[in-house]
Scaffold this active site. Structure first.
Site, PDB file in Angstrom:
ATOM      1  N   GLU A 160      -1.514  -0.083   8.325  1.00 61.52           N
ATOM      2  CA  GLU A 160      -2.478  -0.891   8.843  1.00 61.52           C
ATOM      3  C   GLU A 160      -1.795  -1.829  10.001  1.00 61.52           C
ATOM      4  O   GLU A 160      -0.748  -1.756   9.990  1.00 61.52           O
ATOM      5  CB  GLU A 160      -3.133  -1.863   7.771  1.00 61.52           C
ATOM      6  CG  GLU A 160      -2.351  -2.851   7.294  1.00 61.52           C
ATOM      7  CD  GLU A 160      -2.891  -3.465   6.019  1.00 61.52           C
ATOM      8  OE1 GLU A 160      -3.680  -2.912   5.442  1.00 61.52           O
ATOM      9  OE2 GLU A 160      -2.546  -4.591   5.510  1.00 61.52           O
TER      10      GLU A 160
ATOM     11  N   HIS B 210       3.495  -7.411   1.899  1.00 59.20           N
ATOM     12  CA  HIS B 210       2.921  -8.180   2.740  1.00 59.20           C
ATOM     13  C   HIS B 210       1.792  -9.264   2.171  1.00 59.20           C
ATOM     14  O   HIS B 210       1.381  -8.732   1.095  1.00 59.20           O
ATOM     15  CB  HIS B 210       2.158  -7.507   3.936  1.00 59.20           C
ATOM     16  CG  HIS B 210       1.085  -6.386   3.430  1.00 59.20           C
ATOM     17  ND1 HIS B 210       1.387  -5.243   2.894  1.00 59.20           N
ATOM     18  CD2 HIS B 210      -0.217  -6.651   3.062  1.00 59.20           C
ATOM     19  CE1 HIS B 210       0.219  -4.688   2.811  1.00 59.20           C
ATOM     20  NE2 HIS B 210      -0.696  -5.532   2.820  1.00 59.20           N
TER      21      HIS B 210
ATOM     22  N   ARG C 242      -1.289  -5.170  -6.117  1.00 59.50           N
ATOM     23  CA  ARG C 242      -0.882  -6.544  -6.189  1.00 59.50           C
ATOM     24  C   ARG C 242       0.487  -6.798  -6.713  1.00 59.50           C
ATOM     25  O   ARG C 242       0.631  -6.145  -7.946  1.00 59.50           O
ATOM     26  CB  ARG C 242      -1.875  -7.294  -6.894  1.00 59.50           C
ATOM     27  CG  ARG C 242      -3.235  -7.306  -6.111  1.00 59.50           C
ATOM     28  CD  ARG C 242      -4.208  -8.634  -6.812  1.00 59.50           C
ATOM     29  NE  ARG C 242      -5.573  -8.520  -6.364  1.00 59.50           N
ATOM     30  CZ  ARG C 242      -6.330  -7.905  -7.089  1.00 59.50           C
ATOM     31  NH1 ARG C 242      -6.145  -7.478  -8.397  1.00 59.50           N
ATOM     32  NH2 ARG C 242      -7.599  -7.987  -6.861  1.00 59.50           N
TER      33      ARG C 242
ATOM     34  N   HIS D 129       0.920  -1.087  -0.071  1.00 54.57           N
ATOM     35  CA  HIS D 129       0.053  -0.189  -0.008  1.00 54.57           C
ATOM     36  C   HIS D 129       0.935   1.185   0.091  1.00 54.57           C
ATOM     37  O   HIS D 129       1.952   1.274   0.659  1.00 54.57           O
ATOM     38  CB  HIS D 129      -0.935   0.079   1.321  1.00 54.57           C
ATOM     39  CG  HIS D 129      -1.716  -1.250   1.499  1.00 54.57           C
ATOM     40  ND1 HIS D 129      -2.579  -1.496   0.595  1.00 54.57           N
ATOM     41  CD2 HIS D 129      -1.617  -1.920   2.298  1.00 54.57           C
ATOM     42  CE1 HIS D 129      -3.222  -2.832   0.933  1.00 54.57           C
ATOM     43  NE2 HIS D 129      -2.675  -3.101   2.215  1.00 54.57           N
TER      44      HIS D 129
END
Length: 319
Positions: free
Chosen positions: A115, A173, A193, A98
């Site tokens: 996150e 991740h 992705r 991200h």
């Protein structure tokens, strides 16, 4: 003011059934990959289940109440600051990354996405990908994406119930199959992705990869943080408390209540309560609310004192 929230569900192809079987959620979606438990995002807003705003979206209610309902820590923000999910990964998620705020606002028109993950349960041997084993340069990362060898240099981590991972924007991740977790994140749905195991979407075509954007934003170094909560478990009369993380975006704690604990929703921040085990009651603003596993409630800023009693575990999030 206390809002009981109806989750927004997602049926991504890697999801399972545990949000139905373990939490009792009712939805026609199959599989059920995610429940967005606290969300004002355009891609999946919560609907309020109680009170004067019953049937309204959370965004509609907060707009009507004004910025004071979010608290002084949210003053001047462009949007609701966080999004909280329950994620059931029956299969591996894509390997992804991200962007940070600066890149995301410039390219995607929304915040970046830092996150954190709290492992609620997992199968034996379950693992996730968390950054790199060693530092590599951008050229090597590009080459390894092209020849499908970058999984040789990523950091594979075996996980256990109670593990906690802080996934800063730019960290490569992936959640592995067999993991059930709670995710607290910035209010963003931007994902790049890098690798998706050759899977195809509902249209029968391979799901899109975002190689160039991923190359722009990925930090190709080992993660700076270990996969554990930042604080030690503290014992009080009637409950335990543990700091999971505290940063400039959110502060997250886990409470395990054996009898009761008392909290305060002051003027600085709203308070999110996500019940992860057990059952009990919330007493706030002269009302009682039944609590059970899977419930998500939002107390607006300056709601005052509240009391949680029963035998349950919950994740409390503030900004």
């Amino acid at each position: 003011m206390v809002f009981r929230l109806q989750p927004a569900f997602k049926d991504y192809l890697w999801g399972g059934t545990r949000l139905k079987t373990d939490f009792g959620f009712e939805t026609d979606l199959d599989p059920v990959a995610e429940g967005w438990m606290l969300s004002c995002h355009k891609d999946g807003q919560n609907v309020i289940c109680n009170g004067d705003f019953r049937g309204k979206t959370l965004g509609e209610a907060l707009s009507a109440l004004g910025e004071a309902a979010l608290g002084t820590h949210c003053r001047g923000r462009h949007e609701f600051p966080i999004l909280i999910k329950l994620i059931d990964a029956k299969q591996n998620l894509s390997v992804q990354v991200h962007p940070d705020d600066a890149y995301a606002r410039r390219v995607e028109g929304e915040p970046g996405k830092t996150e954190c993950w709290y492992i609620l349960d997992c199968t034996d041997g379950a693992e996730l990908i968390y950054g790199f084993q060693k530092s590599i340069d951008r050229a090597e990362f590009r080459r390894r994406i092209a020849d499908n060898t970058f999984l040789e240099v990523v950091n594979h981590v075996k996980v256990h119930k109670g593990d906690f991972f802080f996934i800063e924007a730019g960290t490569l991740h992936a959640i592995g199959g067999g993991i059930l977790l709670a995710e607290i994140q910035q209010n963003s749905n931007t994902t790049y992705r890098v690798y998706d195991y050759g899977r195809v979407g509902a249209d029968g075509k391979p799901r899109a990869l975002h190689t160039e954007k991923a190359l722009d934003v990925t930090v190709t170094t080992p993660p700076a943080r270990a996969g554990r909560p930042e604080g030690e478990k503290e014992q009080f009369d009637g409950y335990t408390r543990q700091l999971l993380t505290a940063c400039d975006l959110f502060t997250v704690r886990e409470f395990e209540v054996t009898r009761a604990y008392e909290g305060l929703a002051n003027e600085t921040s709203f308070v999110s309560l996500l019940i992860t085990e057990g059952e009990g009651r919330l007493q706030a603003e002269n009302e009682d609310f039944d609590l059970k596993k899977g419930d998500s409630l939002l107390l607006t800023a300056n709601s005052g004192a509240f009391r949680v009693c029963g035998q349950l575990k919950l994740i409390e999030t503030r900004v």
